[in-house]
Design an enzyme around this catalytic site. Structure first.
Site, PDB file in Angstrom:
ATOM      1  CB  SER A  44      -0.947  -0.054   1.194  1.00 51.31           C
ATOM      2  OG  SER A  44      -2.069   0.713   0.918  1.00 51.31           O
ATOM      3  CE  LYS A  96      -0.234   5.281  -1.599  1.00 50.17           C
ATOM      4  NZ  LYS A  96      -1.335   4.718  -2.314  1.00 50.17           N
ATOM      5  CD1 TRP A 114      -8.142   3.051  -1.128  1.00 55.83           C
ATOM      6  CD2 TRP A 114      -9.949   4.187  -1.835  1.00 55.83           C
ATOM      7  NE1 TRP A 114      -8.044   4.338  -0.666  1.00 55.83           N
ATOM      8  CE2 TRP A 114      -9.140   5.055  -1.071  1.00 55.83           C
ATOM      9  CE3 TRP A 114     -11.142   4.681  -2.387  1.00 55.83           C
ATOM     10  CZ2 TRP A 114      -9.480   6.401  -0.843  1.00 55.83           C
ATOM     11  CZ3 TRP A 114     -11.478   6.019  -2.147  1.00 55.83           C
ATOM     12  CH2 TRP A 114     -10.640   6.854  -1.396  1.00 55.83           C
ATOM     13  CG  HIS A 126      -5.749  -2.566   1.478  1.00 54.37           C
ATOM     14  ND1 HIS A 126      -5.108  -2.318   0.292  1.00 54.37           N
ATOM     15  CD2 HIS A 126      -5.153  -1.787   2.409  1.00 54.37           C
ATOM     16  CE1 HIS A 126      -4.159  -1.415   0.497  1.00 54.37           C
ATOM     17  NE2 HIS A 126      -4.167  -1.074   1.776  1.00 54.37           N
TER      18      HIS A 126
HETATM   19  C1  GTR Z   1      -5.302   4.296   2.494  1.00 54.96           C
HETATM   20  C2  GTR Z   1      -4.845   5.171   1.353  1.00 54.96           C
HETATM   21  C3  GTR Z   1      -4.182   4.332   0.307  1.00 54.96           C
HETATM   22  C4  GTR Z   1      -3.196   3.351   0.902  1.00 54.96           C
HETATM   23  C5  GTR Z   1      -3.651   2.772   2.226  1.00 54.96           C
HETATM   24  C6  GTR Z   1      -2.582   2.030   3.021  1.00 54.96           C
HETATM   25  O1  GTR Z   1      -6.020   4.951   3.446  1.00 54.96           O
HETATM   26  O2  GTR Z   1      -5.989   5.794   0.830  1.00 54.96           O
HETATM   27  O3  GTR Z   1      -3.568   5.161  -0.639  1.00 54.96           O
HETATM   28  O4  GTR Z   1      -1.940   3.895   1.007  1.00 54.96           O
HETATM   29  O5  GTR Z   1      -4.167   3.729   3.070  1.00 54.96           O
HETATM   30  O6  GTR Z   1      -1.426   2.446   3.079  1.00 54.96           O
HETATM   31  O7  GTR Z   1      -2.935   1.007   3.598  1.00 54.96           O
END
Ligand code: GTR
Length: 383
Positions: free
Chosen positions: A222, A226, A313, A364
């Site tokens: 996540s 990035k 998402w 996620h």
């Molecule tokens: C979320 C964010 C994502 C992602 C995520 C994470 O809230 O919107 O871009 O980075 O967190 O890091 O789990």
């Protein structure tokens, strides 16, 4: 070919009507070119890194004036004698300021020097217990060791606290370099700081004779994903970058505006990006770059992008398409092209030369399924 489950699309759309989850409504767009005629890939690389720095992540400094590694602790019979554990303090000095963060490293005793995975841990130190009394699937160090990989990890918060209140995020390496000077439009921020940490960890790994520094994958989940892509793009010592569900400002194409978008991410996480990024909210088509070029920056090295079916998402299809749109750089390196219409089904990893992709069921997260596929790919690259 994978398509999103309509029930998931409907549920998410009902939760947030302002977010695009319907593939049929993705706007038309044109992506900026990966390669430029009359320009070597090395020159184009520099140009792209410059553009990503100016536009999204800010410009990162390189090594500090002084850099030192102190092995704080070593245990040659960790994990029931199968591994050697080292804890290393990575100390930096810059214009009379100091910074320290720690790297935790397990090296298989059966394989030296060992290839390895450097994990950017964005979910707290409970996932990186040096004593191994607490274990976690998020960073399954025993599993990596069992397959002959070194497992290295650092806590991202030691580089930059993940908090924009009262500018807390500046309290790590950003202050080390910038002191309290005001931000410019292209100043680096938290993602840049975390990626900088990955490069300093690599500095240490290059000095450790038990590690094959030319076979290190940088991996994150996540926001950590990035970061892994940005670290791998800038630092060519990483042989492989692994993006687990990195989404917006990670592997997902910004111009699709699917799921999380610039306006949404820049509003909640202003401290991840340079100030310029938010000015592209709603103006995605005016970005001088898009995320397929970040993926392309791994060429001629390797890159793995992965998603979860319910994590719309993060825009799974937009991530797959970024991998495909990186074609020119990988084809130039001798790989076959990837095909836009060949997005694989659930749990059917696709490997095309130096690029790999999978999507698994569920939401996620970074799971053992994901780790096992990453190790399969590394085995194949480095057999
Ligand atoms: C979320 C964010 C994502 C992602 C995520 C994470 O809230 O919107 O871009 O980075 O967190 O890091 O789990």
């Amino acid at each position: 070919m994978w398509t999103a489950n309509p029930a998931v699309v409907e549920a998410l759309s009902n939760q947030r009507s302002d977010v695009l989850y319907d593939e049929a409504k993705v706007p038309g767009y044109q992506l900026p070119a990966v390669m430029m005629p009359q320009m070597t890939w090395d020159r184009r690389r520099e140009q792209l890194i410059d553009l990503f720095g100016q536009t999204i992540y800010g410009r990162s400094p390189g090594k500090p004036q002084e850099l030192r590694f102190d092995v704080l602790e070593e245990d040659r019979s960790a994990m029931d004698g199968t591994a050697t554990m080292r804890r290393v303090a990575i100390r930096s000095r810059q214009s009379d300021r100091e910074h320290r963060f720690d790297l935790l490293l397990f090296i298989p005793n059966q394989r030296r020097p060992a290839p390895g995975f450097l994990f950017i841990n964005n979910r707290g130190v409970q996932h990186m217990d040096p004593t191994r009394q607490t274990r976690s699937d998020f960073w399954p160090a025993e599993r990596l060791i069992a397959r002959g990989f070194a497992a290295a990890v650092f806590d991202y918060a030691q580089l930059a606290p993940d908090n924009h209140r009262e500018d807390r995020w500046r309290e790590g390496v950003v202050r080390l370099f910038d002191g309290d000077s005001p931000r410019r439009h292209d100043s680096w921020a938290a993602i840049g700081a975390w990626a900088w940490g990955a490069s300093r960890a690599m500095d240490y790994l290059q000095s450790d004779p038990d590690v094959r520094a030319d076979r290190i994958a940088v991996i994150g989940h996540s926001r950590g994903g990035k970061t892994a892509l940005w670290a791998g793009a800038q630092d060519q010592r990483f042989a492989l970058a692994i993006s687990n569900e990195s989404g917006c400002a990670g592997a997902a194409l910004a111009r699709r505006r699917f799921g999380e978008r610039i306006d949404l991410i820049a509003d909640r996480f202003p401290h991840w990006f340079c100030p310029k990024y938010a000015t592209f909210s709603g103006r995605e088509d005016e970005l001088p770059i898009d995320q397929h070029q970040l993926v392309a920056l791994m060429a001629p090295r390797a890159v793995y992008v992965a998603d979860a079916a319910d994590d719309l998402w993060a825009d799974p299809r937009g991530e797959y398409l970024a991998l495909v749109a990186a074609n020119p750089a990988f084809v130039a390196a001798g790989d076959p092209p990837m095909d836009e219409s060949a997005m694989p089904d659930l749990e059917s990893p696709l490997i095309i030369g130096r690029r790999a992709y999978h999507i698994r069921p569920g939401g996620h997260g970074l799971t053992l399924y994901d780790w096992d596929r990453y190790m399969d790919f590394a085995d194949r690259l480095w057999k």
